[in-house]
Scaffold this active site. Sequence first.
Site, PDB file in Angstrom:
ATOM      1  CE  LYS A  24     -28.798  19.533  24.652  1.00 42.63           C
ATOM      2  NZ  LYS A  24     -27.977  18.315  24.449  1.00 42.63           N
ATOM      3  CB  SER A  54     -24.758  18.916  26.715  1.00 38.85           C
ATOM      4  OG  SER A  54     -25.436  18.240  25.661  1.00 38.85           O
ATOM      5  CB  SER A 102     -25.875  15.026  25.837  1.00 38.33           C
ATOM      6  OG  SER A 102     -24.614  15.596  26.034  1.00 38.33           O
TER       7      SER A 102
HETATM    8  N1  GLN Z   1     -20.015  14.685  27.286  1.00 36.60           N
HETATM    9  C1  GLN Z   1     -19.878  14.401  25.899  1.00 36.60           C
HETATM   10  C2  GLN Z   1     -19.163  15.526  25.198  1.00 36.60           C
HETATM   11  O1  GLN Z   1     -18.876  16.464  25.823  1.00 36.60           O
HETATM   12  C3  GLN Z   1     -21.208  14.159  25.269  1.00 36.60           C
HETATM   13  C4  GLN Z   1     -21.970  15.376  24.923  1.00 36.60           C
HETATM   14  C5  GLN Z   1     -23.231  15.091  24.184  1.00 36.60           C
HETATM   15  O2  GLN Z   1     -23.703  13.961  24.144  1.00 36.60           O
HETATM   16  N2  GLN Z   1     -23.755  16.120  23.541  1.00 36.60           N
HETATM   17  O3  GLN Z   1     -18.875  15.470  24.039  1.00 36.60           O
END
Ligand code: GLN
Length: 489
Positions: free
Chosen positions: A79, A154, A178
């Site tokens: 990532k 994400s 994410s």
């Molecule tokens: N959707 C969650 C957020 O926007 C989780 C994102 C993540 O785990 N990086 O914070």
Amino acid sequence: MNIENVTAVALGEKLRSRKMSVREAVEGVYKSYMELDRELNAYSYFNIEEMRADADRAQKMIDSGEAPSILTGVPIGVKDNICTKGAPTTCASKMLRDFRPPFDATVVKQLKHAGMVAAGKTNMDEFAMGSTSETSCYGMVRNPWGTEHVPGGSSGGSAAAVSAGEAICALGSDTGGSIRQPASFCGVTGFKPTYGAVSRYGLIAYASSFDQIGPIARDVRDCAAIMDVISGQDGMDSTSLFCTQGESFYDSLTGDIKGTVIGLPEECFDDGVDKAVKENVEKMVKTLEGMGARIDPIRLPFIRYAVPTYYIIATAEASSNLSRFDGIKYGYRAGACATVDELMIRSRSEGFGSEVRKRILLGTFVLSSGYYDAYYNKALKMRRLIVEGFERAFSECDAIVCPTAPMTAPKAGSFLTDSMKMYLSDIFTVSVNLAGLPGLSVPCGFDEAGLPIGAQIIGAAGADKAVLNIGHAFQMATDYHEQRPGGVQ
Ligand code: GLN
């Protein structure tokens, strides 16, 4: 080679027995990338020359008869918020577009040590903030099961790449879901380890007390094999834990779940959950019961406070973590500014996208002296209650099963116009991060449109192997994880 269906463990075996060369494996990934990525946009950076050089190093390890891991030679996507020495690490943000770190994150060092081949950087929501992978400065990632749908986020690039066959496995990061939510939307397996099980050194921080790196792969066995490579205590991360004693993650997968008590929280099966999601997760629970697990109803009454608690703490931590990107110490610098103030204001306004700016504003607000007690402090207290709530639950059961997300992958654009809807969709994943627990998402069926559904298995802190074993047992009895995209309307 056609790498679309091979698992990382199976490929590792082929490489070690010299049925295939590491170069061939790498060229297979490259071929899929060339065929698919124009449409899916799962990678933000892909450098075949670097991969070929890494492949040759891995081949030498194998040829010398000293392959250090069962995954030696296997390509793995990383990532784009995980530092890779000399290669772009941008968090999919204009702010870091030119950043090439002078060092490798601990997990990347570990991958290299095991002889795995880092196969490009995977696209993501800007600074890992989001649930759709639409806020990237490189443009949105598309879901291989239906390209008008989002892949989740994400770590949407990692999940889409593994699902489509552009990667065999990948690393993601999970702050509030994410890894698990995109795994669920793309029909692959994603594991968020216990907080501290994997070093965060070199992971660009979003919310430090939640962030955790973990694998996204074709099945639980691959996730466990990757955990054997990346887990362990690290002197560079004071929150990392010594939790890898005993058997390896991979070897501990017996598939035997007789007598395991699985808690089914009624709050996670209410009307807010899509019918197809509910039905398929319930079907999975029946399968587990058939394999000898005992199913007990439990209550998680605190779960409705998880989303507000998470978004207060996550944005507070993000506002602090992202303050370093000021155009002076780090990051994009706006040109032709008359004063230092103007330089900082314009660099941050131009360098960050709107979702990131919104969260920084929210975070500084909840930390401001007038509102600190009303919001931030209260959220910390709520977090403690959530930790205790889970502790109570785990005194009654060994693991909890619930949907990973209340729905399947939405159409692109639908969350962007309704942030509240997007934030609320994190309900089943964020509570796991609030308590630092391990959580696994496994594919468990499809909705009417043919989009994948994911089920989440949650364990007590440190029970990572037990969680993986339940997922493995399910995958031994079913073939949802073997289905590949194609034919979604
Ligand atoms: N959707 C969650 C957020 O926007 C989780 C994102 C993540 O785990 N990086 O914070």
